[in-house]
Scaffold this active site. Structure first.
Site, short mmCIF file in Angstrom:
data_model
loop_
_atom_site.label_atom_id
_atom_site.label_comp_id
_atom_site.label_asym_id
_atom_site.label_seq_id
_atom_site.Cartn_x
_atom_site.Cartn_y
_atom_site.Cartn_z
N LYS A 141 25.39 7.56 6.22
CA LYS A 141 25.52 6.07 6.78
C LYS A 141 24.22 5.34 6.64
O LYS A 141 23.27 6.09 6.81
CB LYS A 141 26.23 5.74 7.96
CG LYS A 141 26.71 4.30 8.45
CD LYS A 141 27.47 4.60 9.68
CE LYS A 141 27.67 2.97 9.87
NZ LYS A 141 28.53 3.03 11.13
N SER A 216 32.51 0.18 10.76
CA SER A 216 31.13 -0.03 10.11
C SER A 216 30.81 0.99 9.24
O SER A 216 30.06 1.03 8.33
CB SER A 216 30.04 -0.35 11.09
OG SER A 216 29.52 0.48 11.72
N SER A 240 33.76 2.38 14.78
CA SER A 240 32.89 2.42 13.83
C SER A 240 33.26 3.77 12.91
O SER A 240 32.81 3.61 11.42
CB SER A 240 31.50 2.12 13.49
OG SER A 240 31.49 0.62 14.07
#
Length: 540
Positions: A141, A216, A240
């Protein structure tokens, strides 16, 4: 307004975003840019089958990228597969995934191929693997710092400020043999449950590009579903990891704080510690989740990050008969028809297999959800506002709560911490009194939603406040438009519940996977994975 490093002139958020997107596209080698005549039409919703049907990949590339992490590792560790070949295949497939779903934020293909060749040379020299993840490509990420790459976390103000060093987790994974090649897209400040920002734009769900891949960590989930990564790492502060896993039908683990290192990761709200941000793996199988988790803990992360606890990976022996509580709804939003069906069927099959199931009273869920929401905006949205103001970047419409929030004073913040502790104490007492091994519930109230329509993180966020271990798992069930119709006796629990259930569109969602969540106690990562495996055996 940001100032240009070269000539000192102001640079707007729009200019920074345009340049960043162009730089990202330019970082993809020409031979990995899909010819225009092979691109699927914009109206093609499901692009997951495109790599196989397009004829653009070689059979070897398709064979390699169809393997799971747990299948790749022994082949790499024995020399059956070369890391360079595996890495090249995933680099190309990640490049394709980005062109179809907009899932990437950074590439480092040169670094990846250099690392892969070093892995192969080491194996040729010694006959041994570098470590438990020898030669395995792993995607990260965007918030994980990698030297020389930006970590924008969706802010234009962070464009052009590359990290000076790798995050502690990246260093640990690389020592275990991993190869880094891409970083994935996130929403602004990583504080939206869909992956959309003003720099890179929106990441789409490859299973249906009209729908969200979640947030996210939605760049990761989209990449993994496209088989552009065998294993990815995301983070979770309110869901997330679990939300994107559920939106796309893959697997993840939300660990308790202290199991995996967070040192030198970029935060969207630096200094916010009322609810801990943790990181964890995303993959297409639960086996891969376990492989990653054990490899990280075996790397003794507590020697790299003072926030990590010195707890080795433990073997769990489960009782033959599990006692599982089922939370049918969280008192705020009833799950939509397909999720309710998957929950009923899973509970029925577990009971038929001899496990004991009890109902879980959701009496405490609303307070936990409210606590999370108040913690997120305790600074009055100032941390995010300051970053936006640096380039004149506008607020995303999804972040309205931050624009109207009032900053708490220290005393008020301490009072909220006391409320959080009292909430944690009460939940633990209820859990212990019930004598349960785990809690089964929805991950999100729907399977996924159309882009821009995500509401309600209550099912995940409460367990961030409690800091419990949790997995989101694909049940094997999928939405059936002929079966999944709203119950005529349905009565909404409130306006959000009404909106979510009324917006459910069985036609759009038909055939998409349905996920559920399993929650165990704090620092029970090994246990929740073991129970997850047991549940999957029953469902199979």
């Amino acid at each position: 307004m940001a100032i240009s490093k070269t000539n000192g002139t102001p640079v707007s958020w729009k200019q920074l975003g345009e340049k960043k997107r162009q730089d990202l596209l330019s970082s993809i080698p020409k031979e990995w840019l899909i010819p225009a005549d092979l691109l699927p039409s914009e109206s093609q919703d499901d692009v997951t089958t495109w790599p196989e049907s397009s004829g653009w990949f070689t059979q070897e590339e398709l064979d390699i990228t169809s393997l799971t992490a747990a299948e790749l590792v022994p082949r790499l560790a024995s020399g059956q597969l070369k890391s360079e070949d595996v890495t090249k295949a995933f680099c190309k497939r990640a490049a394709a995934a980005h062109q179809l779903t907009n899932c990437l934020a950074e590439t480092c293909f040169d670094r990846a191929l250099t690392t892969a060749r070093e892995r192969d040379a080491y194996f040729a020299r010694t006959g041994k693997p570098v470590g438990p993840l020898h030669g395995l490509p792993i995607s990260l990420k965007d918030n994980f710092n990698l030297q020389g790459l930006d970590a924008t976390v969706g802010f234009a103000s962070h464009v052009g400020y590359p990290a000076k060093s790798d995050s502690a987790l990246a260093a640990l994974l690389e020592d275990a043999g991993a190869v880094f090649y891409v970083k994935t897209n996130v929403p602004t400040a990583m504080m939206i449950a869909e992956t959309v920002n003003n720099v890179f734009g929106r990441t789409m769900n490859p299973r249906n590009r009209q729908t969200t891949s979640g947030g996210s960590s939605g760049g990761e989930s989209a990449l993994i579903v496209m088989k552009g990564s065998p294993l990815g790492v995301g983070s979770d502060i309110g869901g997330s990891l679990r939300i994107p896993a559920a939106c796309t039908g893959i697997f993840t683990l939300r660990p308790s704080a202290g199991r995996f290192p967070v040192r030198n990761c970029r935060s969207g709200m630096p200094g916010q510690e009322a609810v801990a941000s943790v990181n964890g793996p995303l993959a297409s199988t639960l086996h891969d989740i376990e492989l990653y988790s054990k490899s990280v803990v075996d790397g003794k992360p507590w020697l790299r990050d003072p926030k990590c606890l010195p707890i080795p990976w433990r073997t769990v022996e489960l009782p033959t008969k599990l006692r599982i509580a089922v939370m049918w709804h969280d008192s705020m939003v009833k799950p939509t028809a397909p999720v309710a069906r998957a929950l009923r069927e899973t509970a029925r099959k577990l009971e038929a297999a001899g496990h004991e199931l009890i109902d879980w009273d959701p009496v405490d869920q609303k307070q936990g959800n409210d606590l999370l929401a108040r913690m997120f905006v305790a600074d009055g949205g100032i941390a995010i506002k300051k970053e936006l103001e640096r380039t004149g970047e506008p607020w995303r419409p999804e972040m309205e709560a931050y624009t109207v929030a009032k900053e708490l004073g220290t005393y008020e913040m301490w009072q909220m911490h006391l409320e959080r502790t009292e909430f944690q104490n009460r939940y633990l007492d209820r859990w212990n009194k019930a004598g349960i091994d785990a809690l089964l519930c929805p991950t999100i109230p729907f399977n996924t939603v159309k882009n821009g329509k995500f509401q309600h993180v209550g099912y995940t966020g409460v367990y961030n406040v409690l800091d419990y271990s949790a997995i989101s798992f694909a049940t094997g069930f999928s939405v059936d438009k002929n079966v999944d119709k709203t119950d005529p006796s349905y009565e909404p629990l409130g306006p959000i519940c009404k909106a979510i259930n009324e917006e459910f569109d069985a036609e759009t969602m038909h055939g998409l996977p349905i996920s559920l969540q399993l929650v165990a106690g704090r620092l029970e990562e090994e246990k929740v994975i073991a129970i997850g495996k047991r549940v999957l055996e029953v469902l199979a």
